[in-house]
Design a protein around this motif. Structure first.
Motif, PDB file in Angstrom:
ATOM      1  N   LEU A 148       1.267  -0.855  -0.149  1.00  8.86           N
ATOM      2  CA  LEU A 148      -0.374   0.130   0.017  1.00  8.86           C
ATOM      3  C   LEU A 148       0.960   1.434  -0.213  1.00  8.86           C
ATOM      4  CD1 LEU A 148      -2.663  -1.017   2.528  1.00  8.86           C
ATOM      5  CD2 LEU A 148      -3.299  -0.744   0.196  1.00  8.86           C
ATOM      6  N   GLY A 149       2.174   1.584   0.403  1.00  9.10           N
ATOM      7  CA  GLY A 149       2.820   2.118   0.460  1.00  9.10           C
ATOM      8  C   GLY A 149       3.635   3.398  -0.634  1.00  9.10           C
ATOM      9  N   GLY A 150       3.222   2.320  -2.040  1.00 10.31           N
ATOM     10  CA  GLY A 150       3.630   2.914  -3.997  1.00 10.31           C
ATOM     11  C   GLY A 150       1.652   2.786  -4.034  1.00 10.31           C
ATOM     12  N   ARG A 151       2.446   5.165  -4.181  1.00  4.73           N
ATOM     13  CA  ARG A 151       1.022   6.125  -5.376  1.00  4.73           C
ATOM     14  C   ARG A 151       1.152   4.963  -6.155  1.00  4.73           C
ATOM     15  NH1 ARG A 151       0.301  10.756  -4.632  1.00  4.73           N
ATOM     16  NH2 ARG A 151      -0.857  11.157  -6.434  1.00  4.73           N
ATOM     17  N   LYS A 152       1.262   4.620  -7.560  1.00  7.01           N
ATOM     18  CA  LYS A 152       1.668   3.547  -8.295  1.00  7.01           C
ATOM     19  C   LYS A 152       0.171   2.249  -8.000  1.00  7.01           C
ATOM     20  CE  LYS A 152       2.233   6.540 -11.617  1.00  7.01           C
ATOM     21  NZ  LYS A 152       2.022   7.571 -12.561  1.00  7.01           N
ATOM     22  N   ARG A 153       0.661   2.292  -6.534  1.00  7.10           N
ATOM     23  CA  ARG A 153      -0.258   0.305  -6.389  1.00  7.10           C
ATOM     24  C   ARG A 153      -1.369   1.036  -6.317  1.00  7.10           C
ATOM     25  NH1 ARG A 153       5.164  -1.095  -5.512  1.00  7.10           N
ATOM     26  NH2 ARG A 153       5.340  -0.939  -3.355  1.00  7.10           N
ATOM     27  N   ILE A 184      -3.645   1.761  -8.870  1.00 14.05           N
ATOM     28  CA  ILE A 184      -4.238   0.786  -9.524  1.00 14.05           C
ATOM     29  C   ILE A 184      -4.626   0.327  -8.783  1.00 14.05           C
ATOM     30  CG2 ILE A 184      -3.754  -1.695  -9.779  1.00 14.05           C
ATOM     31  CD1 ILE A 184      -0.341  -1.066 -11.112  1.00 14.05           C
ATOM     32  N   LEU A 185      -5.422  -0.116  -7.142  1.00 10.94           N
ATOM     33  CA  LEU A 185      -6.521  -0.407  -7.019  1.00 10.94           C
ATOM     34  C   LEU A 185      -7.349   1.092  -7.039  1.00 10.94           C
ATOM     35  CD1 LEU A 185      -4.380  -1.210  -3.247  1.00 10.94           C
ATOM     36  CD2 LEU A 185      -5.747  -2.726  -4.527  1.00 10.94           C
ATOM     37  N   LYS A 186      -6.861   2.123  -7.048  1.00 15.83           N
ATOM     38  CA  LYS A 186      -8.262   2.938  -7.793  1.00 15.83           C
ATOM     39  C   LYS A 186      -9.177   2.979  -8.526  1.00 15.83           C
ATOM     40  CE  LYS A 186      -9.533   8.155  -7.546  1.00 15.83           C
ATOM     41  NZ  LYS A 186      -8.560   9.565  -7.040  1.00 15.83           N
ATOM     42  N   LEU A 187      -8.005   2.294  -9.720  1.00 17.46           N
ATOM     43  CA  LEU A 187      -8.957   2.293 -10.725  1.00 17.46           C
ATOM     44  C   LEU A 187      -9.643   1.103 -10.706  1.00 17.46           C
ATOM     45  CD1 LEU A 187      -8.995   2.391 -13.586  1.00 17.46           C
ATOM     46  CD2 LEU A 187      -6.951   0.993 -14.496  1.00 17.46           C
ATOM     47  N   GLY A 207      -2.692 -10.471  -2.110  1.00 19.00           N
ATOM     48  CA  GLY A 207      -3.913 -11.131  -2.195  1.00 19.00           C
ATOM     49  C   GLY A 207      -4.910  -9.893  -2.807  1.00 19.00           C
ATOM     50  N   PHE A 208      -4.609  -8.850  -2.922  1.00 17.26           N
ATOM     51  CA  PHE A 208      -5.578  -7.474  -2.994  1.00 17.26           C
ATOM     52  C   PHE A 208      -6.315  -7.973  -4.016  1.00 17.26           C
ATOM     53  CE2 PHE A 208      -3.300  -4.216  -0.532  1.00 17.26           C
ATOM     54  CZ  PHE A 208      -3.773  -5.004   0.503  1.00 17.26           C
ATOM     55  N   LEU A 222     -10.184   0.908   3.961  1.00 23.55           N
ATOM     56  CA  LEU A 222      -9.443   1.880   2.904  1.00 23.55           C
ATOM     57  C   LEU A 222      -9.327   2.152   1.715  1.00 23.55           C
ATOM     58  CD1 LEU A 222      -6.242  -0.415   4.781  1.00 23.55           C
ATOM     59  CD2 LEU A 222      -6.710   1.895   5.710  1.00 23.55           C
ATOM     60  N   LEU A 223      -9.467   0.523   0.611  1.00 23.49           N
ATOM     61  CA  LEU A 223      -9.862   1.531  -0.252  1.00 23.49           C
ATOM     62  C   LEU A 223     -11.032   2.035  -0.673  1.00 23.49           C
ATOM     63  CD1 LEU A 223      -9.462  -2.156  -2.195  1.00 23.49           C
ATOM     64  CD2 LEU A 223      -7.731  -0.443  -2.659  1.00 23.49           C
ATOM     65  N   GLU A 224     -12.339   2.637   0.218  1.00 21.74           N
ATOM     66  CA  GLU A 224     -12.473   3.419  -0.292  1.00 21.74           C
ATOM     67  C   GLU A 224     -12.203   3.989   0.735  1.00 21.74           C
ATOM     68  OE1 GLU A 224     -16.653   4.766  -0.976  1.00 21.74           O
ATOM     69  OE2 GLU A 224     -15.933   2.903  -0.946  1.00 21.74           O
TER      70      GLU A 224
END
Length: 92
Positions: A13-18, A21-24, A58-59, A84-86
């Protein structure tokens, strides 16, 4: 959950690009690596590396459709991770 497992999750979760990706993927749709790379403005190779990290904790789920791999959020994420994803999804 062990401390080592928690450490891997926090690192993922510490990477901005990751997070991008999760946001997308929080839209609930499936995306190819190319679609994700284009959306987050990153090379195919770098995007693939980020996807591997997110899958290892596992995300993400990956489904093969012919010659193409499709990525989506794992439907079994815990409620804490969903919360967190929200927050990530709502971020500008």
């Amino acid at each position: 959950m062990t401390l080592r497992e928690l450490e891997k999750i926090y690192r993922a979760l510490g990477g901005r690009k990751r997070l991008e990706i999760l946001k997308l993927l929080s839209s609930g749709k499936e995306y190819t690596v190319g679609d994700i790379a284009k959306s987050i403005r990153l090379s195919f190779k770098s995007t693939s590396k980020h996807l591997i990290i997110l899958r290892q904790v596992g995300f993400l789920e990956r489904r093969q459709a012919g010659y193409v791999g499709l990525y989506s959020l794992d439907e079994h994420l815990t409620s804490i991770l969903k919360g967190l994803l929200e927050q990530v999804r709502k971020a500008p």
